[in-house]
Design a protein around this motif. Structure first.
Motif, short mmCIF file in Angstrom:
data_model
loop_
_atom_site.label_atom_id
_atom_site.label_comp_id
_atom_site.label_asym_id
_atom_site.label_seq_id
_atom_site.Cartn_x
_atom_site.Cartn_y
_atom_site.Cartn_z
N ARG A 1 52.18 36.52 36.66
CA ARG A 1 52.01 37.88 37.18
C ARG A 1 50.78 38.47 36.49
O ARG A 1 50.80 38.70 35.29
CB ARG A 1 53.23 38.73 36.91
CG ARG A 1 54.34 38.49 37.90
CD ARG A 1 55.44 39.49 37.70
NE ARG A 1 55.14 40.75 38.34
CZ ARG A 1 55.63 41.13 39.52
NH1 ARG A 1 56.44 40.34 40.17
NH2 ARG A 1 55.33 42.29 40.03
N TYR A 2 49.76 38.69 37.26
CA TYR A 2 48.52 39.25 36.71
C TYR A 2 48.55 40.77 36.82
O TYR A 2 48.95 41.31 37.84
CB TYR A 2 47.31 38.72 37.46
CG TYR A 2 46.96 37.30 37.09
CD1 TYR A 2 46.13 37.04 36.02
CD2 TYR A 2 47.49 36.24 37.81
CE1 TYR A 2 45.82 35.73 35.67
CE2 TYR A 2 47.19 34.93 37.46
CZ TYR A 2 46.35 34.70 36.39
OH TYR A 2 46.04 33.42 36.04
N ARG A 3 48.11 41.44 35.76
CA ARG A 3 47.91 42.88 35.84
C ARG A 3 46.52 43.13 36.41
O ARG A 3 45.64 42.28 36.32
CB ARG A 3 48.02 43.51 34.45
CG ARG A 3 49.43 43.44 33.89
CD ARG A 3 49.56 44.08 32.52
NE ARG A 3 48.59 43.52 31.60
CZ ARG A 3 47.78 44.24 30.81
NH1 ARG A 3 47.84 45.54 30.81
NH2 ARG A 3 46.92 43.65 30.01
N MET A 4 46.31 44.28 37.00
CA MET A 4 45.04 44.57 37.64
C MET A 4 44.01 45.12 36.65
O MET A 4 43.48 46.21 36.80
CB MET A 4 45.25 45.54 38.80
CG MET A 4 46.04 44.95 39.96
SD MET A 4 45.27 43.51 40.71
CE MET A 4 44.02 44.28 41.71
N THR A 5 43.73 44.34 35.60
CA THR A 5 42.67 44.71 34.66
C THR A 5 41.33 44.42 35.31
O THR A 5 41.25 43.72 36.32
CB THR A 5 42.80 43.90 33.36
OG1 THR A 5 42.61 42.51 33.69
CG2 THR A 5 44.15 44.09 32.69
N ASN B 1 40.73 40.73 35.52
CA ASN B 1 41.54 40.07 36.55
C ASN B 1 41.09 40.43 37.95
O ASN B 1 41.17 39.61 38.87
CB ASN B 1 43.02 40.38 36.36
CG ASN B 1 43.61 39.64 35.18
OD1 ASN B 1 43.04 38.69 34.67
ND2 ASN B 1 44.77 40.08 34.72
N ARG C 1 40.31 46.85 44.48
CA ARG C 1 41.59 46.82 43.80
C ARG C 1 42.71 47.32 44.73
O ARG C 1 43.77 46.71 44.82
CB ARG C 1 41.54 47.67 42.54
CG ARG C 1 42.80 47.59 41.70
CD ARG C 1 42.85 48.63 40.60
NE ARG C 1 41.63 48.75 39.82
CZ ARG C 1 41.53 48.42 38.55
NH1 ARG C 1 42.54 47.92 37.89
NH2 ARG C 1 40.39 48.59 37.92
N THR D 1 45.38 44.11 46.14
CA THR D 1 46.41 43.94 45.11
C THR D 1 47.44 42.90 45.53
O THR D 1 47.89 42.09 44.72
CB THR D 1 47.11 45.28 44.82
OG1 THR D 1 46.13 46.21 44.37
CG2 THR D 1 48.17 45.13 43.76
N TYR E 1 49.58 38.00 44.34
CA TYR E 1 50.88 37.31 44.41
C TYR E 1 50.87 36.18 45.43
O TYR E 1 51.90 35.63 45.75
CB TYR E 1 51.98 38.33 44.70
CG TYR E 1 51.93 39.44 43.68
CD1 TYR E 1 52.24 39.19 42.35
CD2 TYR E 1 51.50 40.71 44.03
CE1 TYR E 1 52.13 40.18 41.39
CE2 TYR E 1 51.39 41.70 43.06
CZ TYR E 1 51.71 41.43 41.76
OH TYR E 1 51.59 42.41 40.80
#
Length: 85
Positions: free
Chosen positions: A7-11, A14, A62, A66, A70
Protein backbone atom coordinates in the motif's frame (compact mmCIF):
# COMPACT_ATOMS: atom_id res chain seq x y z
CA UNK A 1 6.44 -13.79 -10.35
CA UNK A 2 4.44 -10.92 -8.91
CA UNK A 3 5.94 -9.17 -5.94
CA UNK A 4 4.07 -8.70 -2.68
CA UNK A 5 1.33 -6.07 -2.85
CA UNK A 6 2.27 -2.87 -0.99
CA UNK A 7 0.00 0.00 0.00
CA UNK A 8 1.71 3.14 -1.20
CA UNK A 9 1.00 6.52 0.36
CA UNK A 10 0.67 9.43 -2.04
CA UNK A 11 3.99 11.08 -1.17
CA UNK A 12 5.71 13.21 -3.82
CA UNK A 13 8.23 10.43 -4.46
CA UNK A 14 5.49 7.82 -4.85
CA UNK A 15 3.45 10.10 -7.12
CA UNK A 16 6.48 10.46 -9.38
CA UNK A 17 7.05 6.68 -9.27
CA UNK A 18 3.40 6.18 -10.16
CA UNK A 19 3.68 8.57 -13.11
CA UNK A 20 6.78 6.71 -14.32
CA UNK A 21 5.02 3.34 -13.85
CA UNK A 22 2.01 4.47 -15.90
CA UNK A 23 4.31 5.65 -18.69
CA UNK A 24 6.25 2.36 -18.56
CA UNK A 25 3.07 0.24 -18.66
CA UNK A 26 0.81 2.34 -20.92
CA UNK A 27 3.34 4.36 -22.90
CA UNK A 28 1.73 7.67 -21.89
CA UNK A 29 -0.33 9.45 -19.27
CA UNK A 30 -3.62 10.34 -20.90
CA UNK A 31 -7.26 10.32 -19.92
CA UNK A 32 -10.66 11.63 -20.96
CA UNK A 33 -12.67 13.96 -18.75
CA UNK A 34 -15.92 12.08 -18.24
CA UNK A 35 -17.06 14.55 -15.58
CA UNK A 36 -18.33 16.93 -18.25
CA UNK A 37 -21.63 16.51 -20.06
CA UNK A 38 -20.10 17.21 -23.45
CA UNK A 39 -20.78 14.80 -26.31
CA UNK A 40 -17.03 14.48 -26.89
CA UNK A 41 -14.98 14.46 -23.71
CA UNK A 42 -11.80 16.50 -23.52
CA UNK A 43 -8.59 14.54 -23.91
CA UNK A 44 -5.92 15.33 -21.33
CA UNK A 45 -2.30 14.29 -21.06
CA UNK A 46 0.62 15.04 -18.78
CA UNK A 47 4.35 14.69 -19.14
CA UNK A 48 6.79 13.72 -16.38
CA UNK A 49 8.40 17.18 -16.64
CA UNK A 50 5.03 18.88 -16.04
CA UNK A 51 4.36 16.70 -13.03
CA UNK A 52 7.82 17.32 -11.57
CA UNK A 53 7.98 21.06 -12.17
CA UNK A 54 4.41 22.37 -11.77
CA UNK A 55 2.71 21.85 -8.38
CA UNK A 56 -0.81 22.25 -9.81
CA UNK A 57 -0.12 19.50 -12.38
CA UNK A 58 1.21 17.25 -9.62
CA UNK A 59 -2.02 17.76 -7.64
CA UNK A 60 -4.15 17.14 -10.74
CA UNK A 61 -2.26 13.92 -11.40
CA UNK A 62 -2.53 12.87 -7.76
CA UNK A 63 -6.31 13.36 -7.74
CA UNK A 64 -6.92 11.67 -11.10
CA UNK A 65 -4.72 8.60 -10.63
CA UNK A 66 -4.90 7.67 -6.94
CA UNK A 67 -6.83 4.52 -7.87
CA UNK A 68 -3.89 3.32 -9.98
CA UNK A 69 -1.88 2.85 -6.79
CA UNK A 70 -3.98 -0.26 -6.16
CA UNK A 71 -3.59 -1.82 -9.61
CA UNK A 72 -1.44 -4.97 -9.30
CA UNK A 73 0.53 -4.40 -12.52
CA UNK A 74 1.26 -0.80 -11.56
CA UNK A 75 2.13 -1.87 -8.01
CA UNK A 76 4.67 -4.39 -9.32
CA UNK A 77 6.14 -1.76 -11.66
CA UNK A 78 6.39 0.76 -8.80
CA UNK A 79 8.28 -1.75 -6.67
CA UNK A 80 10.68 -2.35 -9.56
CA UNK A 81 11.17 1.41 -10.03
CA UNK A 82 11.55 1.92 -6.28
CA UNK A 83 14.46 -0.54 -6.24
CA UNK A 84 16.16 1.38 -9.07
CA UNK A 85 15.94 4.74 -7.26
Amino acid sequence: MASEFKRYRMTRKNVLLLAQAIINVNGEIAWQDYASDEAYQDEHSLTIDEIKNRPEKLERFRSMFTDRMYDTVINDEMQRLEQEV
